[in-house]
Design an enzyme around this catalytic site. Structure first.
Site, mmCIF file in Angstrom:
data_model
loop_
_atom_site.group_PDB
_atom_site.id
_atom_site.type_symbol
_atom_site.label_atom_id
_atom_site.label_comp_id
_atom_site.label_asym_id
_atom_site.label_seq_id
_atom_site.Cartn_x
_atom_site.Cartn_y
_atom_site.Cartn_z
ATOM 1 N N ARG A 71 -11.199 4.146 8.861
ATOM 2 C CA ARG A 71 -11.029 2.835 9.492
ATOM 3 C C ARG A 71 -12.263 2.410 10.262
ATOM 4 O O ARG A 71 -12.316 1.303 10.799
ATOM 5 C CB ARG A 71 -9.857 2.888 10.463
ATOM 6 N N ARG A 128 -2.535 -8.521 13.252
ATOM 7 C CA ARG A 128 -2.822 -7.295 12.497
ATOM 8 C C ARG A 128 -3.633 -7.583 11.236
ATOM 9 O O ARG A 128 -4.468 -6.777 10.833
ATOM 10 C CB ARG A 128 -1.504 -6.573 12.152
ATOM 11 N N ARG A 181 9.755 -1.322 12.005
ATOM 12 C CA ARG A 181 8.694 -1.011 12.968
ATOM 13 C C ARG A 181 8.620 -2.115 14.009
ATOM 14 O O ARG A 181 8.687 -3.284 13.681
ATOM 15 C CB ARG A 181 7.357 -0.893 12.238
ATOM 16 N N ARG A 193 10.814 -5.784 6.278
ATOM 17 C CA ARG A 193 10.549 -4.409 5.826
ATOM 18 C C ARG A 193 11.327 -3.362 6.634
ATOM 19 O O ARG A 193 11.413 -3.452 7.851
ATOM 20 C CB ARG A 193 9.040 -4.143 5.968
ATOM 21 N N LYS A 199 0.808 -1.222 0.000
ATOM 22 C CA LYS A 199 0.000 0.000 0.000
ATOM 23 C C LYS A 199 0.847 1.281 0.000
ATOM 24 O O LYS A 199 0.666 2.137 -0.867
ATOM 25 C CB LYS A 199 -0.890 -0.038 1.249
HETATM 26 P P1 ADP Z 1 -0.978 0.039 11.196
HETATM 27 O O1 ADP Z 1 -0.900 -0.526 9.833
HETATM 28 O O2 ADP Z 1 -0.097 -0.684 12.173
HETATM 29 O O3 ADP Z 1 -2.354 0.229 11.728
HETATM 30 P P2 ADP Z 1 -0.703 2.920 10.623
HETATM 31 O O4 ADP Z 1 0.586 3.566 10.322
HETATM 32 O O5 ADP Z 1 -1.710 2.927 9.550
HETATM 33 O O6 ADP Z 1 -0.269 1.456 11.073
HETATM 34 O O7 ADP Z 1 -1.354 3.551 11.930
HETATM 35 C C1 ADP Z 1 -0.635 3.624 13.138
HETATM 36 C C2 ADP Z 1 -1.588 3.904 14.282
HETATM 37 O O8 ADP Z 1 -2.218 5.186 14.135
HETATM 38 C C3 ADP Z 1 -2.745 2.925 14.410
HETATM 39 O O9 ADP Z 1 -2.392 1.767 15.102
HETATM 40 C C4 ADP Z 1 -3.781 3.779 15.167
HETATM 41 O O10 ADP Z 1 -3.472 3.833 16.540
HETATM 42 C C5 ADP Z 1 -3.571 5.147 14.562
HETATM 43 N N1 ADP Z 1 -4.458 5.370 13.407
HETATM 44 C C6 ADP Z 1 -4.084 5.483 12.104
HETATM 45 N N2 ADP Z 1 -5.137 5.716 11.301
HETATM 46 C C7 ADP Z 1 -6.223 5.740 12.104
HETATM 47 C C8 ADP Z 1 -7.623 5.927 11.879
HETATM 48 N N3 ADP Z 1 -8.133 6.142 10.649
HETATM 49 N N4 ADP Z 1 -8.449 5.881 12.957
HETATM 50 C C9 ADP Z 1 -7.971 5.688 14.193
HETATM 51 N N5 ADP Z 1 -6.677 5.502 14.473
HETATM 52 C C10 ADP Z 1 -5.795 5.527 13.451
#
Ligand code: ADP
Length: 217
Positions: A88, A166, A155, A122, A13
């Site tokens: 989300r 996940r 990460r 990664r 992605k």
């Molecule tokens: P991951 O793929 O581990 O979820 P991201 O980089 O997309 O990683 O997001 C990291 C963190 O940021 C998430 O675990 C969450 O706590 C927060 N987060 C990101 N996007 C959202 C969202 N749309 N709504 C709520 N929390 C979010």
């Protein structure tokens, strides 16, 4: 083009979004990156966001929606944007509907075995977020970003143990949101990854072809 990209962790992605940005001149708005930036600030918002992100919990919808609104208002590209990591929840999707009409959902899929292999190898740039893979997409200089020279890191949640969990979380969260866009008759562009070391451009070209067919690129 106003797009949302969905894909399980490790589906490519971030890599594809970054290449689509370069090819189409669109802005990429990645919610996770925005929160990682906000957490660096010693502000009330930074502290609040940290409480959730560090526990792996979703940040509350009202906070996410407000942050996204501000980020969208700052988006300077006239070519549009790709949202990554938003929405989300259904509440976020409903809020987004009130802000802007989405043209297309880009949906990536990949089998679990590929996801696990990719994520555990990664590396990500600390400065610009560019993604590498120490086996399949190596940086030119070990540990350093080709694009900006920044340091690469892994990460802490990119370990086999946490990855399966996940993937399940992703599927639970995304199902009803994809359904939301299907019901709204938003166009879908889908790409299914079946080869572990597939060159990113193969996916990007396929997505671009489909976007052109829809007259969005
Ligand atoms: P991951 O793929 O581990 O979820 P991201 O980089 O997309 O990683 O997001 C990291 C963190 O940021 C998430 O675990 C969450 O706590 C927060 N987060 C990101 N996007 C959202 C969202 N749309 N709504 C709520 N929390 C979010």
């Amino acid at each position: 083009m106003k797009a949302i990209i969905f894909g399980p962790p490790g589906s490519g992605k971030g890599t594809y979004a970054s290449r689509l940005r370069a090819k189409l001149g669109v802005d990429v708005i990645a919610m996770g990156d925005i929160f990682r930036e906000i957490m660096k600030e010693d502000s009330p918002l930074g502290k609040k966001v940290k409480q959730y992100v560090e526990k792996g919990l979703l940040v509350p919808d009202d906070v996410v929606i407000e942050v996204l609104k501000q980020r969208l208002a700052k988006s300077s590209s006239k070519k549009g944007f790709i949202l990554d990591g938003f929405p989300r929840t259904l509440e976020q999707a409903n809020a987004l509907d009130k802000i802007v009409a989405i043209d297309v959902v880009i949906k990536l899929t990949a089998p679990d075995s590929i996801i696990i292999e990719r994520l555990s190898t990664r590396w990500i740039c600390k400065s610009c977020g560019e993604v590498y893979n120490v086996r399949y997409l190596k940086p030119k200089v070990e540990g350093l970003c080709d694009r900006c020279g920044g340091q690469l890191y892994q990460r802490p949640d990119d370990t086999a143990k946490v990855i399966k969990e996940r993937i399940q979380v992703y599927e639970r969260q995304t199902q009803q949101i994809l359904q939301h866009y299907k019901e709204k008759k938003v166009q879908f562009v889908e790409f299914k990854c079946e080869i572990l070391d597939m060159a990113p451009d193969v996916a990007v070209e396929s997505i671009l072809r489909d976007l052109k067919t829809l007259k969005l690129a």
